[in-house]
Write a protein that holds these residues in place. Structure first.
Motif, PDB file in Angstrom:
ATOM      1  N   ARG A 148       0.865  -1.270   0.077  1.00  0.00           N
ATOM      2  CA  ARG A 148      -0.115  -0.045   0.095  1.00  0.00           C
ATOM      3  C   ARG A 148       0.963   1.142   0.011  1.00  0.00           C
ATOM      4  O   ARG A 148       0.538   2.281  -0.689  1.00  0.00           O
ATOM      5  CB  ARG A 148      -0.977   0.056   1.168  1.00  0.00           C
ATOM      6  N   GLN A 149       1.985   1.338   0.581  1.00  0.00           N
ATOM      7  CA  GLN A 149       2.785   2.438   0.700  1.00  0.00           C
ATOM      8  C   GLN A 149       3.459   2.690  -0.819  1.00  0.00           C
ATOM      9  O   GLN A 149       3.583   3.823  -1.321  1.00  0.00           O
ATOM     10  CB  GLN A 149       4.182   2.041   1.761  1.00  0.00           C
ATOM     11  N   CYS A 150       3.918   1.615  -1.386  1.00  0.00           N
ATOM     12  CA  CYS A 150       4.484   1.698  -2.716  1.00  0.00           C
ATOM     13  C   CYS A 150       3.205   2.390  -3.668  1.00  0.00           C
ATOM     14  O   CYS A 150       3.502   3.083  -4.422  1.00  0.00           O
ATOM     15  CB  CYS A 150       5.045   0.503  -3.079  1.00  0.00           C
ATOM     16  N   LYS A 151       2.168   1.826  -3.544  1.00  0.00           N
ATOM     17  CA  LYS A 151       0.945   2.314  -4.469  1.00  0.00           C
ATOM     18  C   LYS A 151       0.559   3.938  -4.087  1.00  0.00           C
ATOM     19  O   LYS A 151       0.372   4.453  -5.002  1.00  0.00           O
ATOM     20  CB  LYS A 151      -0.310   1.394  -4.021  1.00  0.00           C
ATOM     21  N   LYS A 152       0.748   4.060  -2.816  1.00  0.00           N
ATOM     22  CA  LYS A 152       0.459   5.542  -2.510  1.00  0.00           C
ATOM     23  C   LYS A 152       1.640   6.407  -3.103  1.00  0.00           C
ATOM     24  O   LYS A 152       1.433   7.638  -3.505  1.00  0.00           O
ATOM     25  CB  LYS A 152       0.473   5.651  -1.012  1.00  0.00           C
ATOM     26  N   MET A 153       2.914   5.948  -2.701  1.00  0.00           N
ATOM     27  CA  MET A 153       4.057   6.858  -3.136  1.00  0.00           C
ATOM     28  C   MET A 153       4.150   6.996  -4.477  1.00  0.00           C
ATOM     29  O   MET A 153       4.533   8.228  -5.348  1.00  0.00           O
ATOM     30  CB  MET A 153       5.541   6.077  -2.782  1.00  0.00           C
ATOM     31  N   PHE A 154       3.535   5.949  -5.722  1.00  0.00           N
ATOM     32  CA  PHE A 154       3.835   6.168  -6.925  1.00  0.00           C
ATOM     33  C   PHE A 154       2.376   6.327  -7.469  1.00  0.00           C
ATOM     34  O   PHE A 154       2.126   6.061  -8.804  1.00  0.00           O
ATOM     35  CB  PHE A 154       4.350   5.078  -7.477  1.00  0.00           C
ATOM     36  N   SER A 155       1.309   6.832  -6.889  1.00  0.00           N
ATOM     37  CA  SER A 155       0.030   7.249  -7.169  1.00  0.00           C
ATOM     38  C   SER A 155       0.183   8.562  -8.238  1.00  0.00           C
ATOM     39  O   SER A 155       1.460   9.064  -8.286  1.00  0.00           O
ATOM     40  CB  SER A 155      -0.987   7.642  -6.240  1.00  0.00           C
ATOM     41  N   LYS A 156      -0.633   8.697  -9.077  1.00  0.00           N
ATOM     42  CA  LYS A 156      -0.726   9.543 -10.289  1.00  0.00           C
ATOM     43  C   LYS A 156      -0.255  11.047  -9.673  1.00  0.00           C
ATOM     44  O   LYS A 156       0.488  11.816 -10.369  1.00  0.00           O
ATOM     45  CB  LYS A 156      -1.986   9.743 -10.928  1.00  0.00           C
ATOM     46  N   THR A 157      -0.677  11.365  -8.341  1.00  0.00           N
ATOM     47  CA  THR A 157      -0.516  12.730  -7.861  1.00  0.00           C
ATOM     48  C   THR A 157       1.001  12.825  -7.132  1.00  0.00           C
ATOM     49  O   THR A 157       1.416  13.912  -7.138  1.00  0.00           O
ATOM     50  CB  THR A 157      -1.514  13.092  -6.943  1.00  0.00           C
ATOM     51  N   ARG A 158       1.621  11.630  -6.861  1.00  0.00           N
ATOM     52  CA  ARG A 158       2.829  11.724  -5.807  1.00  0.00           C
ATOM     53  C   ARG A 158       3.936  11.239  -6.750  1.00  0.00           C
ATOM     54  O   ARG A 158       5.121  11.391  -6.364  1.00  0.00           O
ATOM     55  CB  ARG A 158       2.572  11.177  -4.636  1.00  0.00           C
ATOM     56  N   ARG A 159       3.613  10.678  -7.772  1.00  0.00           N
ATOM     57  CA  ARG A 159       4.672   9.784  -8.741  1.00  0.00           C
ATOM     58  C   ARG A 159       5.924  10.856  -8.923  1.00  0.00           C
ATOM     59  O   ARG A 159       6.932  10.602  -8.599  1.00  0.00           O
ATOM     60  CB  ARG A 159       4.011   9.312 -10.051  1.00  0.00           C
ATOM     61  N   PHE A 160       5.855  11.947  -9.582  1.00  0.00           N
ATOM     62  CA  PHE A 160       6.805  12.910  -9.973  1.00  0.00           C
ATOM     63  C   PHE A 160       7.662  13.422  -8.684  1.00  0.00           C
ATOM     64  O   PHE A 160       8.830  13.272  -8.646  1.00  0.00           O
ATOM     65  CB  PHE A 160       6.100  14.054 -10.546  1.00  0.00           C
ATOM     66  N   ALA A 161       6.893  13.643  -7.723  1.00  0.00           N
ATOM     67  CA  ALA A 161       7.610  14.066  -6.228  1.00  0.00           C
ATOM     68  C   ALA A 161       8.533  12.856  -5.719  1.00  0.00           C
ATOM     69  O   ALA A 161       9.610  12.965  -5.381  1.00  0.00           O
ATOM     70  CB  ALA A 161       6.777  14.749  -5.341  1.00  0.00           C
ATOM     71  N   CYS A 162       7.812  11.529  -5.835  1.00  0.00           N
ATOM     72  CA  CYS A 162       8.559  10.516  -5.214  1.00  0.00           C
ATOM     73  C   CYS A 162       9.811  10.047  -5.925  1.00  0.00           C
ATOM     74  O   CYS A 162      11.059  10.080  -5.446  1.00  0.00           O
ATOM     75  CB  CYS A 162       7.525   9.197  -5.076  1.00  0.00           C
ATOM     76  N   ILE A 163       9.515   9.832  -7.180  1.00  0.00           N
ATOM     77  CA  ILE A 163      10.679   9.858  -8.268  1.00  0.00           C
ATOM     78  C   ILE A 163      11.830  10.737  -8.040  1.00  0.00           C
ATOM     79  O   ILE A 163      13.168  10.402  -7.997  1.00  0.00           O
ATOM     80  CB  ILE A 163      10.501   9.421  -9.490  1.00  0.00           C
ATOM     81  N   PHE A 164      11.704  12.155  -8.107  1.00  0.00           N
ATOM     82  CA  PHE A 164      12.405  13.223  -7.894  1.00  0.00           C
ATOM     83  C   PHE A 164      13.073  13.044  -6.589  1.00  0.00           C
ATOM     84  O   PHE A 164      14.448  13.293  -6.387  1.00  0.00           O
ATOM     85  CB  PHE A 164      11.741  14.658  -7.973  1.00  0.00           C
ATOM     86  N   TRP A 165      12.413  12.639  -5.287  1.00  0.00           N
ATOM     87  CA  TRP A 165      13.128  12.608  -4.202  1.00  0.00           C
ATOM     88  C   TRP A 165      14.040  11.430  -3.948  1.00  0.00           C
ATOM     89  O   TRP A 165      15.191  11.740  -3.610  1.00  0.00           O
ATOM     90  CB  TRP A 165      12.034  12.583  -3.219  1.00  0.00           C
ATOM     91  N   LEU A 166      13.492  10.400  -4.513  1.00  0.00           N
ATOM     92  CA  LEU A 166      14.423   9.261  -4.509  1.00  0.00           C
ATOM     93  C   LEU A 166      15.714   9.450  -5.416  1.00  0.00           C
ATOM     94  O   LEU A 166      16.873   9.064  -5.158  1.00  0.00           O
ATOM     95  CB  LEU A 166      13.668   7.987  -5.263  1.00  0.00           C
ATOM     96  N   LEU A 167      15.528  10.084  -6.625  1.00  0.00           N
ATOM     97  CA  LEU A 167      16.768  10.471  -7.536  1.00  0.00           C
ATOM     98  C   LEU A 167      17.736  11.445  -6.835  1.00  0.00           C
ATOM     99  O   LEU A 167      19.036  11.055  -6.676  1.00  0.00           O
ATOM    100  CB  LEU A 167      16.051  11.179  -8.549  1.00  0.00           C
TER     101      LEU A 167
END
Length: 123
Positions: A91-110
């Motif tokens: 559920r955490q991964c699904k929430k982190m990569f949901s449509k509204t959070r996807r860009f922010a999560c990928i940017f943070w990990l990068l």
């Protein structure tokens, strides 16, 4: 000409990779999840804070930056894993990569990866 095969609708479905990974996670009580969350969150933030304090030490600059990068990045990963105790890793991964959070999560990990790489290189 061959006849198409008919699948049995009552046969159990093949488990997906996601199901297999989640079956490795033990089921825990709410109290155990809360304890795991508090421990991981506390350790993660403590590591990140210690990494920030490393920048103020009197060691040579390269050693300070390397220590900061290692502690800060591992602290962030441990702190974000703490949420997995409360809501579960799937559920955490699904929430982190949901449509509204996807860009922010990928940017943070990068940026964590960039911080780690630059810290290890001593820049």
């Amino acid at each position: 000409m061959s006849l198409p095969t008919i699948q049995n609708p009552f046969a159990p479905a093949q488990p997906t990779f996601e199901d297999e990974m989640c079956s490795m996670c033990p089921s825990m009580t709410y109290q155990q999840r809360l304890i795991g969350f508090c421990i991981c969150c506390g350790c993660g933030y403590a590591l990140s804070f210690m990494g920030t304090l490393m920048l103020l030490s009197k060691d040579p600059w390269k050693k300070r930056v390397t220590n900061f990068a290692i502690l800060y990045v591992f602290g962030n990963f441990i702190a974000i894993a703490a949420t997995g105790f409360l809501i579960g890793p799937r559920r955490q991964c699904k929430k982190m990569f949901s449509k509204t959070r996807r860009f922010a999560c990928i940017f943070w990990l990068l940026m964590l990866v960039v911080t780690f790489a630059l810290g290890l290189s001593g820049v």
